[in-house]
Structure formats: structure tokens, C-alpha cells
Design a protein around this motif. Structure first.
Motif, PDB file in Angstrom:
ATOM      1  N   PHE A   1     -11.995 -43.369   0.859  1.00  0.00           N
ATOM      2  CA  PHE A   1     -12.358 -43.455   1.928  1.00  0.00           C
ATOM      3  C   PHE A   1     -13.129 -42.331   2.515  1.00  0.00           C
ATOM      4  CE2 PHE A   1     -11.911 -42.714   6.481  1.00  0.00           C
ATOM      5  CZ  PHE A   1     -12.813 -43.362   7.211  1.00  0.00           C
ATOM      6  N   PHE A   2     -12.582 -40.940   2.337  1.00  0.00           N
ATOM      7  CA  PHE A   2     -13.012 -39.848   2.705  1.00  0.00           C
ATOM      8  C   PHE A   2     -14.387 -39.791   1.819  1.00  0.00           C
ATOM      9  CE2 PHE A   2      -8.905 -39.339   4.776  1.00  0.00           C
ATOM     10  CZ  PHE A   2      -9.542 -38.842   6.090  1.00  0.00           C
ATOM     11  N   VAL A   3     -14.269 -39.896   0.658  1.00  0.00           N
ATOM     12  CA  VAL A   3     -15.478 -39.777  -0.414  1.00  0.00           C
ATOM     13  C   VAL A   3     -16.795 -40.373   0.132  1.00  0.00           C
ATOM     14  CG1 VAL A   3     -16.218 -39.862  -2.664  1.00  0.00           C
ATOM     15  CG2 VAL A   3     -13.908 -39.031  -2.254  1.00  0.00           C
ATOM     16  N   PHE A   4     -16.464 -41.612   0.537  1.00  0.00           N
ATOM     17  CA  PHE A   4     -17.586 -42.533   0.871  1.00  0.00           C
ATOM     18  C   PHE A   4     -18.017 -42.076   2.442  1.00  0.00           C
ATOM     19  CE2 PHE A   4     -16.446 -45.427  -2.642  1.00  0.00           C
ATOM     20  CZ  PHE A   4     -17.804 -45.524  -3.225  1.00  0.00           C
ATOM     21  N   LEU A   5     -17.156 -41.686   2.993  1.00  0.00           N
ATOM     22  CA  LEU A   5     -17.619 -41.240   4.387  1.00  0.00           C
ATOM     23  C   LEU A   5     -18.345 -39.831   4.204  1.00  0.00           C
ATOM     24  CD1 LEU A   5     -17.248 -41.284   7.447  1.00  0.00           C
ATOM     25  CD2 LEU A   5     -15.150 -39.835   7.333  1.00  0.00           C
ATOM     26  N   LEU A   6     -17.816 -38.982   3.547  1.00  0.00           N
ATOM     27  CA  LEU A   6     -18.700 -37.898   3.263  1.00  0.00           C
ATOM     28  C   LEU A   6     -19.991 -38.181   2.664  1.00  0.00           C
ATOM     29  CD1 LEU A   6     -18.811 -34.719   3.399  1.00  0.00           C
ATOM     30  CD2 LEU A   6     -17.940 -34.587   0.983  1.00  0.00           C
ATOM     31  N   LEU A   7     -20.118 -38.991   1.740  1.00  0.00           N
ATOM     32  CA  LEU A   7     -21.457 -39.346   1.113  1.00  0.00           C
ATOM     33  C   LEU A   7     -22.402 -39.860   2.150  1.00  0.00           C
ATOM     34  CD1 LEU A   7     -20.357 -40.801  -2.284  1.00  0.00           C
ATOM     35  CD2 LEU A   7     -21.527 -38.497  -1.866  1.00  0.00           C
ATOM     36  N   TYR A   8     -21.775 -40.727   3.138  1.00  0.00           N
ATOM     37  CA  TYR A   8     -22.522 -41.447   4.080  1.00  0.00           C
ATOM     38  C   TYR A   8     -23.030 -40.430   5.206  1.00  0.00           C
ATOM     39  CZ  TYR A   8     -23.827 -45.009   7.599  1.00  0.00           C
ATOM     40  OH  TYR A   8     -24.258 -45.798   8.656  1.00  0.00           O
ATOM     41  N   LEU A   9     -22.333 -39.390   5.488  1.00  0.00           N
ATOM     42  CA  LEU A   9     -22.734 -38.566   6.637  1.00  0.00           C
ATOM     43  C   LEU A   9     -23.849 -37.579   5.956  1.00  0.00           C
ATOM     44  CD1 LEU A   9     -19.248 -37.586   8.151  1.00  0.00           C
ATOM     45  CD2 LEU A   9     -20.856 -38.916   9.016  1.00  0.00           C
ATOM     46  N   LEU A  10     -23.876 -37.423   4.834  1.00  0.00           N
ATOM     47  CA  LEU A  10     -24.784 -36.570   3.863  1.00  0.00           C
ATOM     48  C   LEU A  10     -26.119 -37.350   4.147  1.00  0.00           C
ATOM     49  CD1 LEU A  10     -22.684 -34.814   1.023  1.00  0.00           C
ATOM     50  CD2 LEU A  10     -23.916 -33.970   2.814  1.00  0.00           C
ATOM     51  N   ILE A  11     -25.839 -38.470   3.628  1.00  0.00           N
ATOM     52  CA  ILE A  11     -27.163 -39.420   3.684  1.00  0.00           C
ATOM     53  C   ILE A  11     -27.638 -39.608   4.965  1.00  0.00           C
ATOM     54  CG2 ILE A  11     -27.818 -41.918   3.466  1.00  0.00           C
ATOM     55  CD1 ILE A  11     -25.665 -42.129   1.192  1.00  0.00           C
ATOM     56  N   LEU A  12     -27.060 -39.530   6.015  1.00  0.00           N
ATOM     57  CA  LEU A  12     -27.563 -39.759   7.478  1.00  0.00           C
ATOM     58  C   LEU A  12     -28.353 -38.233   7.904  1.00  0.00           C
ATOM     59  CD1 LEU A  12     -24.804 -41.675   9.310  1.00  0.00           C
ATOM     60  CD2 LEU A  12     -26.852 -42.664   8.732  1.00  0.00           C
ATOM     61  N   LEU A  13     -27.439 -37.326   7.645  1.00  0.00           N
ATOM     62  CA  LEU A  13     -27.712 -35.955   8.049  1.00  0.00           C
ATOM     63  C   LEU A  13     -29.143 -35.441   7.131  1.00  0.00           C
ATOM     64  CD1 LEU A  13     -27.568 -33.280   9.579  1.00  0.00           C
ATOM     65  CD2 LEU A  13     -25.819 -32.446   7.871  1.00  0.00           C
ATOM     66  N   GLY A  14     -29.099 -35.576   5.801  1.00  0.00           N
ATOM     67  CA  GLY A  14     -30.209 -35.145   5.130  1.00  0.00           C
ATOM     68  C   GLY A  14     -31.436 -36.147   5.395  1.00  0.00           C
ATOM     69  N   ASN A  15     -31.458 -37.461   5.415  1.00  0.00           N
ATOM     70  CA  ASN A  15     -32.560 -38.000   5.791  1.00  0.00           C
ATOM     71  C   ASN A  15     -33.071 -38.033   7.062  1.00  0.00           C
ATOM     72  OD1 ASN A  15     -33.204 -39.695   3.161  1.00  0.00           O
ATOM     73  ND2 ASN A  15     -31.107 -40.164   3.485  1.00  0.00           N
ATOM     74  N   THR A  16     -32.250 -37.954   7.899  1.00  0.00           N
ATOM     75  CA  THR A  16     -32.619 -37.443   9.552  1.00  0.00           C
ATOM     76  C   THR A  16     -33.449 -36.004   9.650  1.00  0.00           C
ATOM     77  OG1 THR A  16     -30.669 -38.905  10.350  1.00  0.00           O
ATOM     78  CG2 THR A  16     -31.860 -37.480  11.895  1.00  0.00           C
ATOM     79  N   LEU A  17     -32.722 -35.262   8.885  1.00  0.00           N
ATOM     80  CA  LEU A  17     -33.489 -33.972   8.921  1.00  0.00           C
ATOM     81  C   LEU A  17     -34.761 -34.190   8.333  1.00  0.00           C
ATOM     82  CD1 LEU A  17     -30.848 -31.436   7.559  1.00  0.00           C
ATOM     83  CD2 LEU A  17     -32.080 -31.384   9.983  1.00  0.00           C
ATOM     84  N   ILE A  18     -35.125 -34.570   7.220  1.00  0.00           N
ATOM     85  CA  ILE A  18     -36.579 -35.021   6.768  1.00  0.00           C
ATOM     86  C   ILE A  18     -37.345 -35.684   7.561  1.00  0.00           C
ATOM     87  CG2 ILE A  18     -37.737 -36.111   4.825  1.00  0.00           C
ATOM     88  CD1 ILE A  18     -35.497 -35.386   2.599  1.00  0.00           C
ATOM     89  N   LEU A  19     -36.686 -36.912   8.328  1.00  0.00           N
ATOM     90  CA  LEU A  19     -37.603 -37.593   9.280  1.00  0.00           C
ATOM     91  C   LEU A  19     -38.096 -36.718  10.420  1.00  0.00           C
ATOM     92  CD1 LEU A  19     -35.630 -40.873   9.528  1.00  0.00           C
ATOM     93  CD2 LEU A  19     -38.098 -40.826   9.084  1.00  0.00           C
ATOM     94  N   VAL A  20     -37.078 -35.949  10.905  1.00  0.00           N
ATOM     95  CA  VAL A  20     -37.340 -35.034  12.060  1.00  0.00           C
ATOM     96  C   VAL A  20     -38.266 -33.889  11.808  1.00  0.00           C
ATOM     97  CG1 VAL A  20     -36.573 -33.608  13.845  1.00  0.00           C
ATOM     98  CG2 VAL A  20     -35.238 -35.692  13.354  1.00  0.00           C
ATOM     99  N   ALA A  21     -38.199 -33.419  10.728  1.00  0.00           N
ATOM    100  CA  ALA A  21     -38.948 -32.147  10.285  1.00  0.00           C
ATOM    101  C   ALA A  21     -40.398 -32.648   9.862  1.00  0.00           C
ATOM    102  CB  ALA A  21     -38.481 -31.722   8.942  1.00  0.00           C
ATOM    103  N   VAL A  22     -40.532 -33.980   9.309  1.00  0.00           N
ATOM    104  CA  VAL A  22     -42.130 -34.349   9.082  1.00  0.00           C
ATOM    105  C   VAL A  22     -42.710 -34.874  10.317  1.00  0.00           C
ATOM    106  CG1 VAL A  22     -43.366 -35.997   7.697  1.00  0.00           C
ATOM    107  CG2 VAL A  22     -41.506 -35.207   6.481  1.00  0.00           C
ATOM    108  N   VAL A  23     -42.099 -35.635  11.197  1.00  0.00           N
ATOM    109  CA  VAL A  23     -42.590 -36.013  12.241  1.00  0.00           C
ATOM    110  C   VAL A  23     -43.190 -34.963  13.097  1.00  0.00           C
ATOM    111  CG1 VAL A  23     -42.072 -37.256  14.353  1.00  0.00           C
ATOM    112  CG2 VAL A  23     -41.599 -38.217  12.333  1.00  0.00           C
ATOM    113  N   THR A  24     -42.261 -33.581  13.265  1.00  0.00           N
ATOM    114  CA  THR A  24     -42.441 -32.579  14.222  1.00  0.00           C
ATOM    115  C   THR A  24     -43.355 -31.548  13.832  1.00  0.00           C
ATOM    116  OG1 THR A  24     -40.563 -31.637  13.719  1.00  0.00           O
ATOM    117  CG2 THR A  24     -40.425 -33.211  15.503  1.00  0.00           C
ATOM    118  N   ASP A  25     -43.392 -31.408  12.571  1.00  0.00           N
ATOM    119  CA  ASP A  25     -44.113 -30.201  11.868  1.00  0.00           C
ATOM    120  C   ASP A  25     -45.622 -31.033  11.631  1.00  0.00           C
ATOM    121  OD1 ASP A  25     -45.177 -28.033  10.440  1.00  0.00           O
ATOM    122  OD2 ASP A  25     -43.411 -27.723   9.847  1.00  0.00           O
ATOM    123  N   THR A  26     -46.612 -30.559  12.311  1.00  0.00           N
ATOM    124  CA  THR A  26     -47.956 -30.856  11.860  1.00  0.00           C
ATOM    125  C   THR A  26     -48.534 -30.708  10.519  1.00  0.00           C
ATOM    126  OG1 THR A  26     -48.928 -29.137  13.089  1.00  0.00           O
ATOM    127  CG2 THR A  26     -48.758 -30.982  14.229  1.00  0.00           C
TER     128      THR A  26
END
Length: 321
Positions: A33-58
Motif C-alpha cells: 500500500f505504501f509503495v503504491f501510495l508513494l508512486l501515486y504521489l510521485l506521479i501527481l507531483l511530477g506531472n503537475t509540476l510539468i503542467l504548471v511549468a509549461v503553462v506558466t513559462d512562455t
């Protein structure tokens, strides 16, 4: 369609029971459970960072990064379709899904999977135009064209799984249908039916070939042209630059199709059921967790944009050595 006798009285009364990984000891539920929770949080964090970075950086408002944010959004949606239920199963022992919930999960899982395959093809085409037709890149890859390509990828992927999902929903199931999986995958649901499942199995196989093998061939075709163009570049610096523009996408493609190969071999080979389930779980988690790592570690522009976003420079120190 001939069916065998079922105890179920109708689809509205059918409940699906997720067996999970049959031989997994309960003592390992919490660590996994904790392994999958960690992986899921990494997926959310990593992909959200890319989304925000690309949208906000011209500076990242380019076709390649427009398709990258589509890929990041898909990874978030793809894993959110399955991982929370897997976590609930491991933590709370919540194994039941209603008939509509199971088929919605199945449809979304396969739709987002198809979308990812098609977006990877579009990204390969973008790299082909950038390297093989550099003088026409701005003409061919206009914002309107980019949106049209992404829209076609999403719409096609949302339409393709419909026949298989609809036909599977018409199969006969017991009141409690046991699914030997961690989520409602098409083949696992078909195998839980007490109907003749041969047509659905064949249709699922055909659709899988269309959404995995055909995109893979298109990606290979794009990179065959790219390789031919790179080999004609006389300078070593030019070859290196061309390779660097493709390296991240190549790694993502390699990861994606490697996970598909693992899932396919696990299903088709004469292996224990646990390997079948784990093969598909690897496919559902591996690519989404590696994509942001690949693009943040190997792409200087994305890495710089995330650094500027997360560690902004003090205005008082701008201009100082």
C-alpha cells in the motif's frame, strides 16, 4: 450468443469482487500500500509540476511542450482511474465495485491508455518535422495544427474502446462476479462472465493491436526518417543536438512499450495468475511515474522552468554575480 446458466438476475444486481493478487499474503498488504501510495504521489507531483511549468513559462510555449502537457495530463488521469481503488483494496479491504462503476473504470482505463499511445505518435511526428523539415517547422506545426492533432488523438482514443465495452456489458454475470485483478481490466472482466466470451476476447485483442502495434509502427517510421536525416548531418555537434531533441521522447516510448510487452507476455504466457495481474499493474504505474523523471532529468528547458518556478530568484540579487 450462447450463454451458460448464471445465478445473476440482471446487470443492475451484479456486483464485481476484485480478487487482487490471489497469493499475496495479507502481511504484505500494508507495505505494498505504501509503495503504491508513494508512486501515486510521485506521479501527481511530477506531472503537475510539468503542467504548471509549461503553462506558466512562455519560453516553453512550443509544440513539443504542448504535447508534453497532454502527456502529463493523461498520466494523471490514467493512474487516477485505477490506483485509488487499488489503494482502497490494500488499506481497507474494499474489493467491491458496482456494475456501472466497473465498466466506467474499464472504459476510462483503456481510453486513457489509447490516448497516450496516440499522443506519443503525435510527439514523434513533431520531432520528425523538427529534424527532417526544419525550415517548414513553423508552417507545419502551427498552434491550430497542434490543437487539431491533440484533439484527434483524444477523440479517437475515447471512441475506440466503446464497442468492446458495450459488448462486454451485455455478457451474463453472476450476482457476485469475481475479477482476478486489482481493477476492472477488459480481459479480466470478460473472464469473469459465464457467457461465451470468445467474440469479446477476439475483439479486445484486435483493438489492442490497433492501439498499440499500429502506433508503434508509426513511431518507428518517424524515427527511421529521423535517423536517415541525422546520418546525413556532417558535423558531430549537429548529430548530438538532433539526438538530444529526441532522447527524452525515445525513452518515454521505450518505457511505454516495454510495460505493454510485460503486460502482454504476462497474459499470453503460461504463467501463474499473479504474474498476469502484476504485469498489468506494472503497465498502469510504470510509465506515468517515469515520464516526469525522464523529462525533468533529460530536458534542460523543462528542468530550468521547474527550477525557476520552485526556486525563484530574489529580485534584489538579480544582476549580481
Amino acid at each position: 450468443m450462447e450463454t451458460t446458466a448464471c445465478n445473476g438476475s440482471g446487470h443492475s444486481s451484479t456486483i464485481f469482487y476484485l480478487v487482487g493478487i490471489p497469493s499475496l499474503p495479507k502481511s504484505l498488504f500494508l507495505p505494498i500500500f505504501f509503495v503504491f501510495l508513494l508512486l501515486y504521489l510521485l506521479i501527481l507531483l511530477g506531472n503537475t509540476l510539468i503542467l504548471v511549468a509549461v503553462v506558466t513559462d512562455t519560453r516553453l510555449h512550443k509544440p513539443m511542450y504542448f504535447f508534453l502537457i497532454n502527456l502529463s495530463a493523461l498520466d494523471i488521469l490514467f493512474t487516477t482511474t485505477t490506483v485509488p481503488k487499488m489503494l482502497s483494496l490494500l488499506w481497507l479491504g474494499d474489493r467491491f465495485l458496482s456494475f456501472p462503476a466497473c465498466f466506467l473504470q474499464m472504459y476510462l482505463f483503456h481510453s486513457f491508455s489509447c490516448s497516450e499511445a496516440f499522443i506519443l505518435v503525435v510527439m514523434a511526428y513533431d520531432r520528425y518535422v523538427a529534424i527532417c523539415r526544419p525550415l517548414r517547422y513553423r508552417v507545419l506545426m502551427t498552434p491550430h495544427t497542434n490543437v487539431a492533432l491533440a484533439t484527434c488523438a483524444w477523440l479517437s482514443a475515447f471512441l475506440l474502446p466503446i464497442p468492446a465495452v458495450v459488448q462486454t456489458s451485455h455478457l451474463a454475470f453472476d450476482n457476485t462476479a469475481h475479477i482476478y485483478h486489482c481493477f476492472c481490466d477488459h480481459l479480466a472482466v470478460v473472464q469473469a462472465s459465464c457467457s461465451d466470451t470468445t467474440p469479446q476476447t477476439f475483439m479486445g485483442f484486435c483493438i489492442a493491436m490497433v492501439v498499440s502495434f499500429l502506433p508503434f509502427l508509426l513511431v518507428l517510421l518517424s524515427y527511421a526518417h529521423i535517423l536517415a536525416s541525422v546520418l546525413r548531418i556532417s558535423s558531430r555537434e549537429g548529430c548530438s543536438r538532433a539526438f538530444c531533441t529526441c532522447s527524452s521522447h525515445l525513452l518515454v516510448v521505450g518505457t511505454y512499450y516495454s510495460s505493454i510487452a510485460i503486460a502482454y507476455v504476462a497474459y499470453r504466457a503460461d504463467l501463474p495468475l499473479d504474474f498476469h495481474v502484476m504485469g498489468n499493474v506494472v503497465y498502469a504505474v510504470l510509465t506515468p511515474v517515469l515520464n516526469p523523471l525522464i523529462y525533468t532529468l533529460r530536458n534542460k528547458d523543462v528542468k530550468a522552468a521547474i527550477t525557476r518556478m520552485t526556486c525563484p530568484r530574489d529580485p534584489k540579487n538579480v544582476g549580481k554575480p
